[in-house]
Design a protein around this motif. Sequence first.
Motif, PDB file in Angstrom:
ATOM      1  N   VAL A  43      36.494  -6.737  52.831  1.00 40.29           N
ATOM      2  CA  VAL A  43      37.597  -6.535  51.978  1.00 40.29           C
ATOM      3  C   VAL A  43      36.911  -6.629  50.970  1.00 40.29           C
ATOM      4  CG1 VAL A  43      38.997  -7.463  53.518  1.00 40.29           C
ATOM      5  CG2 VAL A  43      38.042  -8.540  51.762  1.00 40.29           C
ATOM      6  N   THR A  54      39.782  -8.261  59.792  1.00 43.10           N
ATOM      7  CA  THR A  54      39.422  -7.938  58.232  1.00 43.10           C
ATOM      8  C   THR A  54      38.261  -6.854  57.127  1.00 43.10           C
ATOM      9  OG1 THR A  54      39.249  -9.708  56.998  1.00 43.10           O
ATOM     10  CG2 THR A  54      41.916  -9.019  58.064  1.00 43.10           C
ATOM     11  N   ASP A  87      47.187 -16.538  54.459  1.00 44.03           N
ATOM     12  CA  ASP A  87      47.672 -15.091  54.407  1.00 44.03           C
ATOM     13  C   ASP A  87      48.860 -14.704  54.644  1.00 44.03           C
ATOM     14  OD1 ASP A  87      45.112 -15.133  54.402  1.00 44.03           O
ATOM     15  OD2 ASP A  87      45.093 -14.643  56.576  1.00 44.03           O
ATOM     16  N   CYS A 107      40.656 -12.810  54.683  1.00 39.66           N
ATOM     17  CA  CYS A 107      42.072 -13.349  55.857  1.00 39.66           C
ATOM     18  C   CYS A 107      41.383 -14.809  56.842  1.00 39.66           C
ATOM     19  CB  CYS A 107      42.372 -12.434  56.659  1.00 39.66           C
ATOM     20  SG  CYS A 107      41.194 -12.610  58.062  1.00 39.66           S
TER      21      CYS A 107
END
Length: 268
Positions: free
Chosen positions: A19, A16, A135, A67
């Motif tokens: 973030v 990911t 998640d 994640c």
Amino acid sequence: MNRKTAERIKRNPRLTNVVSRGGSLLFAWMEMNDQENPFYEQYDRLLDICEKYDVTLSLGDACRPGCTHDSTDAAQIEELITLGELTKRAWEHNVQVMIEGPGHMVLTEIAANMKIEKRLCHGAPFYVLGPLVTDIAPGYDHITSAIGGANAGSFGADFLCYVTPAEHLRLPDVNDVKEGIIAARIAAHAADLAKGIPGAQEWDDAMSKARVDVDFDKMISLSIDPEKARRYYESSKPECEGTCTMCGKMCPARTMKKILAGEDVSIR
């Protein structure tokens, strides 16, 4: 987030990426301008300002895992080492700090992460977003966050950041905010119980006493969300006064209260 950490991310790709809003913008700015993060580069100058105006810094976790797959990876630990160094520099300027932490993380990694942070950041207060322990629950991330928060708090986190049911989906509304805050308060209280924080067990004991006395008004007043508790209780009226529709006349608290008082018990 500095250039060294950015290089660590590029050499160790994540599922990911970054973030953090601020972290992603700083990463992009450093890449586009081929320069160091100005907040990192001018840190001592910022500390002079903070010292003058008595400002406490929240040292952000730009590399928090987005994640469970990315948790406790090289970038997260690299940043934590840097935050520990920045903590000591802040204290030398008489500036207080707290450290922001993950993020998304499976349950089995939470205890170790709390210990690592406390060690690398010299015992500075630790503030965690969750951690969210899975998640797969958009719409219920106040719950995934509360599960992780209760564990994090019991293992040493000092402050929990609430997460709303709208996390990952949209901007929260007022009801989402309330649900998120209540979930975080429950998690924090669970951690307080585990750590033996004064007053925590007394609150639970008072609720238990109200239950054994079948005192619904007292139970509701002691609830973490009295408004919701009363709405639930009053939405389904029992046939037998002094009970609820879960057990009715077979309420074990009512049965024991009567029999121990020398009264007959009937469920007819």
